[in-house]
Design a protein around this motif. Sequence first.
Motif, PDB file in Angstrom:
ATOM      1  N   ALA A  83     -43.540 -23.857  -7.285  1.00 44.29           N
ATOM      2  CA  ALA A  83     -43.533 -22.434  -7.716  1.00 44.29           C
ATOM      3  C   ALA A  83     -42.077 -22.250  -8.110  1.00 44.29           C
ATOM      4  CB  ALA A  83     -43.745 -21.471  -6.276  1.00 44.29           C
ATOM      5  N   SER A  84     -41.061 -22.888  -7.688  1.00 43.48           N
ATOM      6  CA  SER A  84     -39.628 -22.976  -7.866  1.00 43.48           C
ATOM      7  C   SER A  84     -39.515 -23.335  -9.429  1.00 43.48           C
ATOM      8  CB  SER A  84     -38.666 -23.508  -7.021  1.00 43.48           C
ATOM      9  OG  SER A  84     -37.512 -23.887  -7.659  1.00 43.48           O
ATOM     10  N   LEU A  85     -40.146 -24.632  -9.833  1.00 43.77           N
ATOM     11  CA  LEU A  85     -40.272 -24.920 -11.011  1.00 43.77           C
ATOM     12  C   LEU A  85     -40.597 -24.072 -12.053  1.00 43.77           C
ATOM     13  CD1 LEU A  85     -41.528 -28.787 -10.588  1.00 43.77           C
ATOM     14  CD2 LEU A  85     -39.302 -28.097 -11.148  1.00 43.77           C
ATOM     15  N   LEU A  86     -41.911 -23.391 -11.909  1.00 49.39           N
ATOM     16  CA  LEU A  86     -42.386 -22.542 -12.790  1.00 49.39           C
ATOM     17  C   LEU A  86     -41.695 -21.226 -12.801  1.00 49.39           C
ATOM     18  CD1 LEU A  86     -46.316 -23.578 -12.378  1.00 49.39           C
ATOM     19  CD2 LEU A  86     -44.413 -24.347 -14.209  1.00 49.39           C
ATOM     20  N   GLU A  87     -40.983 -20.862 -11.869  1.00 48.50           N
ATOM     21  CA  GLU A  87     -40.313 -19.597 -11.957  1.00 48.50           C
ATOM     22  C   GLU A  87     -39.039 -19.693 -12.955  1.00 48.50           C
ATOM     23  OE1 GLU A  87     -39.158 -18.819  -8.104  1.00 48.50           O
ATOM     24  OE2 GLU A  87     -41.222 -18.032  -7.507  1.00 48.50           O
ATOM     25  N   ASP A  88     -38.864 -21.039 -13.337  1.00 51.97           N
ATOM     26  CA  ASP A  88     -37.757 -21.178 -14.163  1.00 51.97           C
ATOM     27  C   ASP A  88     -38.082 -21.133 -15.610  1.00 51.97           C
ATOM     28  OD1 ASP A  88     -35.501 -22.482 -15.827  1.00 51.97           O
ATOM     29  OD2 ASP A  88     -35.216 -23.769 -14.070  1.00 51.97           O
ATOM     30  N   VAL A  89     -37.588 -20.318 -16.535  1.00 53.95           N
ATOM     31  CA  VAL A  89     -38.105 -19.982 -17.769  1.00 53.95           C
ATOM     32  C   VAL A  89     -38.042 -21.448 -18.560  1.00 53.95           C
ATOM     33  CG1 VAL A  89     -37.431 -18.887 -20.129  1.00 53.95           C
ATOM     34  CG2 VAL A  89     -37.530 -17.545 -17.748  1.00 53.95           C
ATOM     35  N   ALA A  90     -37.001 -22.280 -18.502  1.00 54.28           N
ATOM     36  CA  ALA A  90     -36.658 -23.313 -19.152  1.00 54.28           C
ATOM     37  C   ALA A  90     -37.852 -24.543 -18.753  1.00 54.28           C
ATOM     38  CB  ALA A  90     -35.237 -24.092 -18.936  1.00 54.28           C
ATOM     39  N   LEU A  91     -38.483 -24.201 -17.785  1.00 52.65           N
ATOM     40  CA  LEU A  91     -39.294 -25.367 -17.118  1.00 52.65           C
ATOM     41  C   LEU A  91     -40.960 -24.966 -17.092  1.00 52.65           C
ATOM     42  CD1 LEU A  91     -37.542 -26.773 -13.939  1.00 52.65           C
ATOM     43  CD2 LEU A  91     -37.494 -27.668 -16.341  1.00 52.65           C
ATOM     44  N   TYR A  92     -41.135 -23.716 -17.603  1.00 48.73           N
ATOM     45  CA  TYR A  92     -42.320 -22.998 -17.562  1.00 48.73           C
ATOM     46  C   TYR A  92     -43.060 -23.328 -19.142  1.00 48.73           C
ATOM     47  CZ  TYR A  92     -46.336 -20.321 -16.938  1.00 48.73           C
ATOM     48  OH  TYR A  92     -47.655 -19.828 -16.452  1.00 48.73           O
ATOM     49  N   PRO A  93     -44.020 -23.993 -18.974  1.00 47.10           N
ATOM     50  CA  PRO A  93     -44.599 -24.555 -20.302  1.00 47.10           C
ATOM     51  C   PRO A  93     -45.143 -23.121 -21.303  1.00 47.10           C
ATOM     52  CG  PRO A  93     -46.349 -24.864 -18.550  1.00 47.10           C
ATOM     53  CD  PRO A  93     -45.090 -24.352 -17.815  1.00 47.10           C
ATOM     54  N   LEU A  94     -44.204 -22.898 -22.089  1.00 48.42           N
ATOM     55  CA  LEU A  94     -44.452 -22.083 -23.210  1.00 48.42           C
ATOM     56  C   LEU A  94     -43.849 -22.126 -24.223  1.00 48.42           C
ATOM     57  CD1 LEU A  94     -42.300 -19.581 -23.235  1.00 48.42           C
ATOM     58  CD2 LEU A  94     -43.259 -19.335 -20.813  1.00 48.42           C
ATOM     59  N   GLY A  95     -44.143 -21.747 -25.373  1.00 48.73           N
ATOM     60  CA  GLY A  95     -43.310 -21.821 -26.707  1.00 48.73           C
ATOM     61  C   GLY A  95     -43.447 -20.714 -27.538  1.00 48.73           C
ATOM     62  N   GLU A  96     -42.888 -20.481 -28.716  1.00 45.97           N
ATOM     63  CA  GLU A  96     -42.771 -19.467 -29.384  1.00 45.97           C
ATOM     64  C   GLU A  96     -44.344 -18.936 -29.705  1.00 45.97           C
ATOM     65  OE1 GLU A  96     -40.345 -19.347 -32.787  1.00 45.97           O
ATOM     66  OE2 GLU A  96     -38.832 -20.356 -31.990  1.00 45.97           O
ATOM     67  N   LYS A  97     -45.242 -19.690 -30.044  1.00 45.81           N
ATOM     68  CA  LYS A  97     -46.497 -19.341 -30.303  1.00 45.81           C
ATOM     69  C   LYS A  97     -47.617 -19.639 -29.507  1.00 45.81           C
ATOM     70  CE  LYS A  97     -44.904 -19.685 -35.153  1.00 45.81           C
ATOM     71  NZ  LYS A  97     -45.261 -20.033 -36.476  1.00 45.81           N
ATOM     72  N   TRP A  98     -47.280 -20.110 -28.261  1.00 37.90           N
ATOM     73  CA  TRP A  98     -48.308 -20.634 -27.168  1.00 37.90           C
ATOM     74  C   TRP A  98     -47.725 -20.212 -25.848  1.00 37.90           C
ATOM     75  CZ3 TRP A  98     -46.830 -24.493 -23.771  1.00 37.90           C
ATOM     76  CH2 TRP A  98     -46.005 -25.109 -23.881  1.00 37.90           C
ATOM     77  N   GLY A  99     -48.623 -20.153 -24.992  1.00 34.48           N
ATOM     78  CA  GLY A  99     -48.393 -20.037 -23.551  1.00 34.48           C
ATOM     79  C   GLY A  99     -49.425 -20.482 -22.789  1.00 34.48           C
ATOM     80  N   THR A 100     -49.033 -20.842 -21.392  1.00 34.83           N
ATOM     81  CA  THR A 100     -49.911 -21.131 -20.458  1.00 34.83           C
ATOM     82  C   THR A 100     -50.136 -20.300 -19.332  1.00 34.83           C
ATOM     83  OG1 THR A 100     -48.968 -23.396 -21.135  1.00 34.83           O
ATOM     84  CG2 THR A 100     -50.300 -23.673 -18.955  1.00 34.83           C
ATOM     85  N   ASP A 101     -51.354 -20.018 -19.016  1.00 35.30           N
ATOM     86  CA  ASP A 101     -51.571 -19.052 -17.918  1.00 35.30           C
ATOM     87  C   ASP A 101     -51.134 -20.039 -16.716  1.00 35.30           C
ATOM     88  OD1 ASP A 101     -52.755 -17.328 -19.187  1.00 35.30           O
ATOM     89  OD2 ASP A 101     -54.908 -17.937 -18.952  1.00 35.30           O
ATOM     90  N   LYS A 102     -50.770 -19.395 -15.537  1.00 35.68           N
ATOM     91  CA  LYS A 102     -49.915 -19.909 -14.301  1.00 35.68           C
ATOM     92  C   LYS A 102     -51.154 -20.943 -13.679  1.00 35.68           C
ATOM     93  CE  LYS A 102     -47.718 -19.137 -10.094  1.00 35.68           C
ATOM     94  NZ  LYS A 102     -47.151 -18.262  -9.246  1.00 35.68           N
ATOM     95  N   PRO A 103     -52.419 -20.695 -13.442  1.00 34.43           N
ATOM     96  CA  PRO A 103     -53.036 -21.806 -12.805  1.00 34.43           C
ATOM     97  C   PRO A 103     -53.029 -23.224 -13.658  1.00 34.43           C
ATOM     98  CG  PRO A 103     -54.376 -19.581 -12.901  1.00 34.43           C
ATOM     99  CD  PRO A 103     -53.067 -19.376 -13.724  1.00 34.43           C
ATOM    100  N   ASP A 104     -53.257 -22.863 -15.051  1.00 31.29           N
ATOM    101  CA  ASP A 104     -53.131 -24.118 -16.120  1.00 31.29           C
ATOM    102  C   ASP A 104     -51.793 -24.695 -16.043  1.00 31.29           C
ATOM    103  OD1 ASP A 104     -55.755 -23.295 -16.867  1.00 31.29           O
ATOM    104  OD2 ASP A 104     -55.144 -22.407 -18.869  1.00 31.29           O
ATOM    105  N   ALA A 105     -50.745 -23.886 -15.983  1.00 36.55           N
ATOM    106  CA  ALA A 105     -49.414 -24.321 -15.869  1.00 36.55           C
ATOM    107  C   ALA A 105     -49.113 -25.242 -14.639  1.00 36.55           C
ATOM    108  CB  ALA A 105     -48.322 -23.214 -15.719  1.00 36.55           C
ATOM    109  N   GLU A 106     -49.810 -24.942 -13.386  1.00 34.34           N
ATOM    110  CA  GLU A 106     -49.856 -25.586 -12.105  1.00 34.34           C
ATOM    111  C   GLU A 106     -50.488 -26.783 -12.331  1.00 34.34           C
ATOM    112  OE1 GLU A 106     -51.409 -22.942  -9.519  1.00 34.34           O
ATOM    113  OE2 GLU A 106     -49.329 -21.924  -9.117  1.00 34.34           O
ATOM    114  N   GLU A 107     -51.535 -26.813 -12.932  1.00 35.58           N
ATOM    115  CA  GLU A 107     -52.311 -28.208 -13.265  1.00 35.58           C
ATOM    116  C   GLU A 107     -51.527 -29.042 -14.180  1.00 35.58           C
ATOM    117  OE1 GLU A 107     -55.312 -30.954 -12.940  1.00 35.58           O
ATOM    118  OE2 GLU A 107     -55.028 -28.906 -11.592  1.00 35.58           O
ATOM    119  N   LEU A 108     -50.866 -28.612 -15.077  1.00 35.40           N
ATOM    120  CA  LEU A 108     -50.281 -29.244 -16.133  1.00 35.40           C
ATOM    121  C   LEU A 108     -48.929 -29.969 -15.445  1.00 35.40           C
ATOM    122  CD1 LEU A 108     -50.007 -29.980 -18.931  1.00 35.40           C
ATOM    123  CD2 LEU A 108     -48.465 -28.031 -19.180  1.00 35.40           C
TER     124      LEU A 108
END
Length: 138
Positions: A83-108
Motif C-alpha cells: 500500500a505504501s509503495l503504491l501510494e507513492d506517485v513515483a512507484l505507482y505503475p502509470l505513464g503519460e498514456k497508460w495506467g494500471t487499476d489498483k488491483p492490477d497494480a498490486e498483482e504487478l
Amino acid sequence: MRTRTAAVAALTACLLLALTACGIGDEPDADRSTATRTPQEEFLADARAADFDSWKTAAPTDTELAAYPPQWCAGLRTGRGVASLLEDVALYPLGEKWGTDKPDAEELVLLGVKAHCPEFGDRVAEEVRLGGRSRGGG
C-alpha cells in the motif's frame, strides 16, 4: 530369413537409439528458457501474460515497466508495504498514456517481487491477498 530378421532388429535398434538421443534432457523448451531468463525478462513475460484489463487500450512499454521492480524491492527492504509503495506517485505503475487499476497494480508488484526480490514474495502475496494492506505500513 535370418538376414531379414537381423536387418529388422538392427533397424529397430537404430530407431530406438535415435529416439532416445532426441529425448536426452527430457526438459521442455519452455522450462529451459525460463531457467535462463533474467529477473527482468521473467517479470516482463509474466506481466504481459497477466493481460491486465487496465492495459487493454494503452499498455506500457517494456522499458517503462522494467524500471519499477528494482524500486519496489528497494522500498520493501526499508520496511515499506505494498500500500505504501503504491501510494507513492513515483512507484505507482502509470505513464503519460497508460495506467494500471489498483488491483492490477498490486498483482504487478507481486510479479515484480517474485522475479526481482523473491525473499519478499510471501509477505507481498499476503498483502495483495488482503488488498494491499500491509501489517507495518511505511
